[in-house]
Design an enzyme around this catalytic site. Structure first.
Site, PDB file in Angstrom:
ATOM      1  N   LYS A   1       0.810  -1.216   0.000  1.00 12.88           N
ATOM      2  CA  LYS A   1       0.000   0.000   0.000  1.00 12.88           C
ATOM      3  C   LYS A   1       0.845   1.270   0.000  1.00 12.88           C
ATOM      4  CE  LYS A   1      -4.305  -1.792   1.826  1.00 12.88           C
ATOM      5  NZ  LYS A   1      -5.226  -1.923   2.949  1.00 12.88           N
TER       6      LYS A   1
ATOM      7  N   LYS B   1      -3.653 -10.170  -7.378  1.00 16.04           N
ATOM      8  CA  LYS B   1      -4.922 -10.576  -6.780  1.00 16.04           C
ATOM      9  C   LYS B   1      -6.029  -9.620  -7.224  1.00 16.04           C
ATOM     10  CE  LYS B   1      -4.767  -7.968  -2.446  1.00 16.04           C
ATOM     11  NZ  LYS B   1      -4.810  -7.933  -0.996  1.00 16.04           N
TER      12      LYS B   1
ATOM     13  N   LYS C   1     -10.205  -4.116  -5.324  1.00 16.29           N
ATOM     14  CA  LYS C   1     -11.006  -2.959  -5.713  1.00 16.29           C
ATOM     15  C   LYS C   1     -10.128  -1.844  -6.257  1.00 16.29           C
ATOM     16  CE  LYS C   1     -14.846  -1.375  -4.202  1.00 16.29           C
ATOM     17  NZ  LYS C   1     -15.492  -1.799  -2.989  1.00 16.29           N
TER      18      LYS C   1
HETATM   19  P1  AMP Z   1     -10.988  -6.644   2.407  1.00 12.45           P
HETATM   20  O1  AMP Z   1     -11.943  -6.274   1.315  1.00 12.45           O
HETATM   21  O2  AMP Z   1      -9.579  -6.305   2.077  1.00 12.45           O
HETATM   22  O3  AMP Z   1     -11.442  -6.174   3.750  1.00 12.45           O
HETATM   23  O4  AMP Z   1     -10.983  -8.245   2.468  1.00 12.45           O
HETATM   24  C1  AMP Z   1     -12.028  -9.008   3.028  1.00 12.45           C
HETATM   25  C2  AMP Z   1     -11.740 -10.484   2.882  1.00 12.45           C
HETATM   26  O5  AMP Z   1     -11.658 -10.857   1.511  1.00 12.45           O
HETATM   27  C3  AMP Z   1     -10.412 -10.934   3.515  1.00 12.45           C
HETATM   28  O6  AMP Z   1     -10.614 -12.166   4.197  1.00 12.45           O
HETATM   29  C4  AMP Z   1      -9.501 -11.115   2.346  1.00 12.45           C
HETATM   30  O7  AMP Z   1      -8.495 -12.096   2.581  1.00 12.45           O
HETATM   31  C5  AMP Z   1     -10.455 -11.606   1.273  1.00 12.45           C
HETATM   32  N1  AMP Z   1      -9.967 -11.282  -0.086  1.00 12.45           N
HETATM   33  C6  AMP Z   1      -9.690 -10.035  -0.578  1.00 12.45           C
HETATM   34  N2  AMP Z   1      -9.262 -10.113  -1.863  1.00 12.45           N
HETATM   35  C7  AMP Z   1      -9.278 -11.437  -2.195  1.00 12.45           C
HETATM   36  C8  AMP Z   1      -8.967 -12.164  -3.404  1.00 12.45           C
HETATM   37  N3  AMP Z   1      -8.565 -11.549  -4.518  1.00 12.45           N
HETATM   38  N4  AMP Z   1      -9.109 -13.524  -3.385  1.00 12.45           N
HETATM   39  C9  AMP Z   1      -9.537 -14.152  -2.264  1.00 12.45           C
HETATM   40  N5  AMP Z   1      -9.849 -13.540  -1.107  1.00 12.45           N
HETATM   41  C10 AMP Z   1      -9.729 -12.185  -1.057  1.00 12.45           C
END
Ligand code: AMP
Ligand code: TRP
Length: 326
Positions: free
Chosen positions: A108, A191, A194
């Site tokens: 980040k 990965k 957003k």
């Molecule tokens: P966040 O949106 O960063 O708060 O992520 C919420 C959850 O989604 C966390 O458990 C992350 O590990 C999972 N996550 C985020 N991006 C991915 C991805 N590309 N593939 C699988 N899991 C994801």
């Protein structure tokens, strides 16, 4: 069990596959706590006017994904101030060295000078450690990208226990066998996220069927037109096979045998994905009609969460020698 998600409003396929869908599956086997981490959302620039709406919307997406607030505890992080208080105490246990090794922080801050990153962004993992430890979580279900933060949680819990006596449960990470990391459709070695450069690489849970179809059909593959599940050499094709596998409940290696060309693989993946996400989108539409009901659910969730968090925090304060208020 505890897990958290940032209040970004709409969620993408990676969030759904790597986290949300398993949260719903696990809520019957565990005393489950799901936290919308709005304080974590303040670590990067944010829009104050939109944050409350996004927080409610994220809660509705979790419920649309199958989380049942009657069985699980669904709440907003800032409604339980004990998290922040525990974070401070843990800040005095965590070291600069271990936080400097956090990959998410490095990613980040890659584009910017670290000097202009907020202290909150650097401290992000310690607040996450507090989120987990304050509920005595045995298990933390997350996507692959969060593994390092749970590892940090284990280290800090063990260090604390060694210094101050058995206080915290040392949690295990639970990463799904399939789909722990969904990749960007345009850049299949990154990965899905957003903040990707192009929105064409990210499928959102609320994308309309025609949008999903277009994104899958334009997904980057590779020039050798053969279908094999081989994430290292064929990341784009393997990502599509993973998505198809998750949506159909079959194994990606087995699915690969049914295809010789990319066209039919993409068509089937798009069709399966549209059906896979449809119920979430439809349930969400119903829930979105009544934000007042969601706020009531979050209030009850916060009360329940605070009961547990308060007890843990009292134990911690006692262990570190803070004088109880008379
Ligand atoms: P966040 O949106 O960063 O708060 O992520 C919420 C959850 O989604 C966390 O458990 C992350 O590990 C999972 N996550 C985020 N991006 C991915 C991805 N590309 N593939 C699988 N899991 C994801
Ligand atoms: N850092 C997590 C993410 O970006 C969100 C999160 C915050 C979390 N606190 C948590 C996940 C506690 C699991 C447990 O996905």
């Amino acid at each position: 069990m505890l897990s958290g998600i940032q209040p970004s409003g709409d969620v993408h396929l990676g969030n759904y596959v790597g986290a949300l869908r398993n949260w719903a599956d696990m809520q019957d086997d565990y005393d489950a706590f799901y936290c919308i981490v709005d304080l974590h959302a303040l670590t990067l620039p944010w829009e104050p006017a939109r944050l409350p709406g996004r927080t409610v919307q994220t809660a509705q997406i979790l419920m649309a994904s199958g989380i049942d607030p009657e069985r699980a505890t669904l709440f907003v992080q800032s409604h339980v101030p004990e998290h922040s208080e525990l974070c401070w105490i843990l800040n005095c246990i965590a070291t600069m060295g271990e936080l400097n090794r956090m990959v998410q922080f490095k990613e980040k801050t890659r584009s910017k000078a670290q000097d202009s990153a907020s202290v909150g962004l650097f401290d992000y993992p310690v607040l996450q450690v507090a989120d987990i430890l304050i509920y005595d979580a045995d298990v933390v279900p997350v996507g692959e990208d969060q593994r390092q933060h749970v590892e940090l949680t284990r280290n800090i819990a063990q260090r604390f226990n060694n210094r101050f006596g058995e206080t915290f449960v040392v949690p295990e990470v639970a990463v799904p066998k399939l789909g722990a990391k969904i990749y960007d459709l345009q850049e299949p070695t990154n990965k899905m996220s957003k903040t990707a450069e192009s929105p064409r690489g990210t499928v959102m849970v609320f994308d309309e069927p025609d949008v999903i179809e277009r994104k899958i059909k334009r997904a980057v593959t590779d020039p050798q037109s053969n279908v094999r599940f081989d994430p290292e050499h064929k990341p784009g094709v393997s990502n599509l096979l993973t998505i198809l596998a998750v949506a159909t409940g079959k194994a990606p290696e087995e699915l690969a045998e049914s295809y010789t060309e990319y066209g039919p693989l993409k068509a089937d993946t798009a069709a399966a994905l549209i059906e896979f996400l449809r119920p979430v989108r439809e349930r969400y539409r119903e829930l979105a009609e009544d934000p007042g009901e969601t706020e009531r659910i979050l209030k009850l969730g916060a009360e329940k969460a605070q009961g547990v968090a308060g007890a843990t925090l009292a134990r911690v304060k006692d262990a570190v020698g803070l004088l109880p208020r008379a």
